[in-house]
Motif scaffolding. Structure first.
Motif, PDB file in Angstrom:
ATOM      1  N   TYR A  71      22.531 -19.068  18.657  1.00  0.00           N
ATOM      2  CA  TYR A  71      21.954 -17.930  18.392  1.00  0.00           C
ATOM      3  C   TYR A  71      20.565 -17.622  19.129  1.00  0.00           C
ATOM      4  N   PRO A  72      19.913 -16.557  19.302  1.00  0.00           N
ATOM      5  CA  PRO A  72      18.699 -16.576  19.846  1.00  0.00           C
ATOM      6  C   PRO A  72      17.371 -17.331  19.133  1.00  0.00           C
ATOM      7  N   ARG A  73      16.950 -18.131  19.992  1.00  0.00           N
ATOM      8  CA  ARG A  73      15.986 -18.841  19.438  1.00  0.00           C
ATOM      9  C   ARG A  73      15.068 -18.461  18.466  1.00  0.00           C
ATOM     10  N   THR A  74      14.531 -17.120  18.771  1.00  0.00           N
ATOM     11  CA  THR A  74      13.667 -16.650  17.657  1.00  0.00           C
ATOM     12  C   THR A  74      14.085 -16.315  16.393  1.00  0.00           C
ATOM     13  N   LEU A  75      15.440 -16.248  16.190  1.00  0.00           N
ATOM     14  CA  LEU A  75      15.884 -15.975  14.789  1.00  0.00           C
ATOM     15  C   LEU A  75      16.336 -17.201  14.037  1.00  0.00           C
ATOM     16  N   LYS A  76      16.115 -18.300  14.625  1.00  0.00           N
ATOM     17  CA  LYS A  76      16.582 -19.632  13.862  1.00  0.00           C
ATOM     18  C   LYS A  76      15.106 -20.587  13.716  1.00  0.00           C
ATOM     19  N   PRO A  77      15.397 -21.723  12.531  1.00  0.00           N
ATOM     20  CA  PRO A  77      14.301 -22.497  12.333  1.00  0.00           C
ATOM     21  C   PRO A  77      13.808 -23.313  13.472  1.00  0.00           C
ATOM     22  N   PHE A  78      12.733 -23.874  13.382  1.00  0.00           N
ATOM     23  CA  PHE A  78      12.196 -24.553  14.297  1.00  0.00           C
ATOM     24  C   PHE A  78      13.044 -26.044  14.642  1.00  0.00           C
ATOM     25  N   TYR A  79      13.874 -26.561  13.587  1.00  0.00           N
ATOM     26  CA  TYR A  79      14.332 -27.766  13.910  1.00  0.00           C
ATOM     27  C   TYR A  79      15.821 -27.716  14.731  1.00  0.00           C
ATOM     28  N   MET A  80      16.147 -26.439  14.955  1.00  0.00           N
ATOM     29  CA  MET A  80      17.399 -26.397  15.846  1.00  0.00           C
ATOM     30  C   MET A  80      17.249 -26.742  17.164  1.00  0.00           C
ATOM     31  N   LYS A  81      18.364 -27.290  17.787  1.00  0.00           N
ATOM     32  CA  LYS A  81      18.167 -27.678  19.271  1.00  0.00           C
ATOM     33  C   LYS A  81      18.227 -26.724  20.234  1.00  0.00           C
ATOM     34  N   CYS A  82      17.197 -26.543  21.176  1.00  0.00           N
ATOM     35  CA  CYS A  82      17.272 -25.494  22.126  1.00  0.00           C
ATOM     36  C   CYS A  82      18.274 -25.984  23.316  1.00  0.00           C
ATOM     37  N   ASN A  83      18.786 -24.734  23.370  1.00  0.00           N
ATOM     38  CA  ASN A  83      19.766 -24.847  24.624  1.00  0.00           C
ATOM     39  C   ASN A  83      18.998 -24.760  25.984  1.00  0.00           C
TER      40      ASN A  83
END
Length: 474
Positions: free
Chosen positions: A367-379
RNA sequence: UCCCUGGUAGCUCAAUGGUAGAGCGUCCGACUGUUAAUCGGCAGGUUGUAGGUUCGAAUCCUACCCGGGGAGCCA
């Protein structure tokens, strides 16, 4: 002392399935219905919640108290019937209990007892939640819920996962999953008075029970990560609280959530275990509660068994967020909310994907990083995070999960994007500072799973006593 | 929280400004190795609450309470 089998043998389910003609038994339960014959005998349908089926009790006029007691037994009365099992000459049941004596524990005045031997609306039954487990539907829901809970533990235990109890009360103020219920021992009436007297007033939480602001947990994930990064695969299964003013058929203020967390696991591995998790639980419940599911299929949702079978047997469709947006824009369907990359998918979009396009569960990921919480790993693309949601037909999101950001600097950067104070998360950050590992996990809404399994449309009927805005009865 | 919709007998619902009804259930009776049995009869309502309009309100208006459907938030 009774052994394990002895306890089972006390239940009507055992008598109905395994009882043999000639056996002397005592059946105890609640009267579902009674039919009388002028010839001088009556039939009592007895149920004790152990099964969908009732045990038919045959009582003739030679039984003590027949005229005075038995012929007036109302729906809802609790009795013990002692006698002998016989093959039933009537249709509809293999055996019946021919009673020698009937003991009444408690009667139920038919003028006031709300349950009748006919169908009631779920809305009405919700108002008498203390009696609704005595109905076919809610008995079946309770059995399915029990079987599903057991299947969840079995699934994880069979794979060596450790069951962890994470705290119900938390002082980390911003877990990022919505409004929290505050927990305090401060006298709110006094606080209100003080505020009135002085105009401005700031609560001094050092005076509160925990010395700081405390709330009910909205997720056990962050604490589960502690155990995952020290003891390995683990899971939580406990109550969760959200103070959102949500008035829908899919939300509760108090619900149960299953949250596995796995070290040395990436997004792929996370999707793999989530998919086999749902399939295993579905299969298990289909096996153990076949009769209950037949009931739901007949009376509640004619497609439940078909849906569950399809979930069990088909591979879940795995689609990236970007691909999903592409499919939606090319669908030719006119949505109320237009689709473009970067927007949060709406219910109508999710429903199109699961119900119309793929017609099965769909795993959406990246998902787009702006939509998801801070703890999710960035691609590496800098735009997306390694999140995954499992959407199922009719219910929508049943699982939300992700690979977690294990890089300390990236995580700090993400927290800055969300304006989260590092100090509040010092222990969470230290998991990345010392011996960090790639890890992943997800959360499953237990009551949404029960909705899926039973076909019940309202989540308030999938938990024994629902807590929703303006409702905390029972 | 927003939009739509509803609240009438124990339950499920009719009655669109003019005497509140039906089915089911309860109770009474008849009938039957019966299966949410069947048949007949009696009883059962301050129409969610509080105001208002009207000669007259279940019906129209206002506010509030509660339910249902959809949306948002999410699991």
């Amino acid at each position: 002392m009774l052994g394990a089998e002895d306890y089972k043998k006390r239940r009507l389910a055992y008598l109905i399935e395994k009882g043999q003609p000639g056996e002397a038994v005592t059946a105890k339960g609640w009267v579902r219905t009674r039919r009388d014959s002028k010839e001088g005998f009556s039939f009592i349908e007895l149920n004790d919640g152990s099964s969908m089926k009732n045990l038919q009790i045959f009582v003739d006029k030679t039984v003590p108290g027949y005229e005075d007691v038995v012929k007036h037994l109302p729906v809802g009365a609790s009795i013990a019937a002692e006698g002998e099992l016989k093959e039933s000459p009537g249709k509809g049941q293999r055996i019946e209990l021919v009673a020698k004596s009937i003991t009444v524990y408690g009667t139920a005045d038919p003028e006031t007892y709300p349950l009748q031997k006919k169908r009631h609306s779920f809305e009405f039954l919700r108002e008498i939640a203390h009696l609704r487990p005595r109905t076919n539907t809610f008995g079946a829901i309770a059995r399915v819920r029990n079987a599903a809970a057991f299947a969840i533990h079995s699934f994880f235990q069979a794979r060596g996962f450790m069951y962890v109890n994470t705290p119900i009360i938390t002082t980390s103020d911003c877990e990022g999953a919505g409004h929290m219920f505050q927990v305090t021992t401060l006298d709110l009436a006094k606080l209100a008075q003080l505020k009135n007297a002085k105009g401005e007033f700031e609560v001094d939480y050092t005076q509160d029970f925990f010395g700081k602001k405390a709330s009910l947990t909205v997720s056990g994930q962050l604490e589960a990560e502690i155990f995952a990064t020290s003891l390995g695969d683990c899971y939580t299964f406990g109550p969760t609280f959200r103070a959102e003013n949500s008035n829908t058929s899919r939300h509760l203020a108090e619900f149960w959530m299953v949250e596995p967390e796995m070290p040395f696991t990436d997004l792929e591995g996370n999707m793999d275990i989530a998919e086999s998790f749902i399939k295993t639980v579905v299969t298990e419940v289909m096996t153990k509660c076949a009769e209950d599911l037949d009931f739901f299929n007949q009376w509640v949702d004619k497609t439940v068994i078909e849906t569950l079978t399809s979930i069990r047997e088909n591979r879940f469709e795995r689609v990236s967020y970007t691909e999903a947006v592409d499919l939606l824009t090319k669908s030719g369907k006119s949505f109320e909310y237009p689709v473009s990359w970067g927007i949060d998918l709406q219910s109508e979009h999710e429903r199109w994907l699961t119900e119309e396009h793929f017609k099965k569960p769909v795993i959406l990921y990246n998902y787009p990083r702006t939509l998801k919480p801070f703890y999710m790993k960035c691609n590496d693309d800098g735009k997306t995070v390694r999140a995954m949601d499992i959407l199922v037909p009719r219910i929508g999101e049943i699982i939300g999960g992700s690979q977690r950001e294990e890089n300390l600097e990236t995580l700090k950067q993400r927290m800055a994007e969300w304006n989260l104070p590092e100090a509040e998360y010092w222990w969470y950050l230290e998991l990345r500072k010392y011996g960090t590992v790639p890890h992943a996990g997800f959360g499953l809404g237990f009551e949404r799973l029960i909705q899926l399994l039973t076909g019940m449309t309202n989540i308030r009927d999938c938990i024994p006593f629902h807590r929703t805005p303006k409702n905390a009865e029972f």
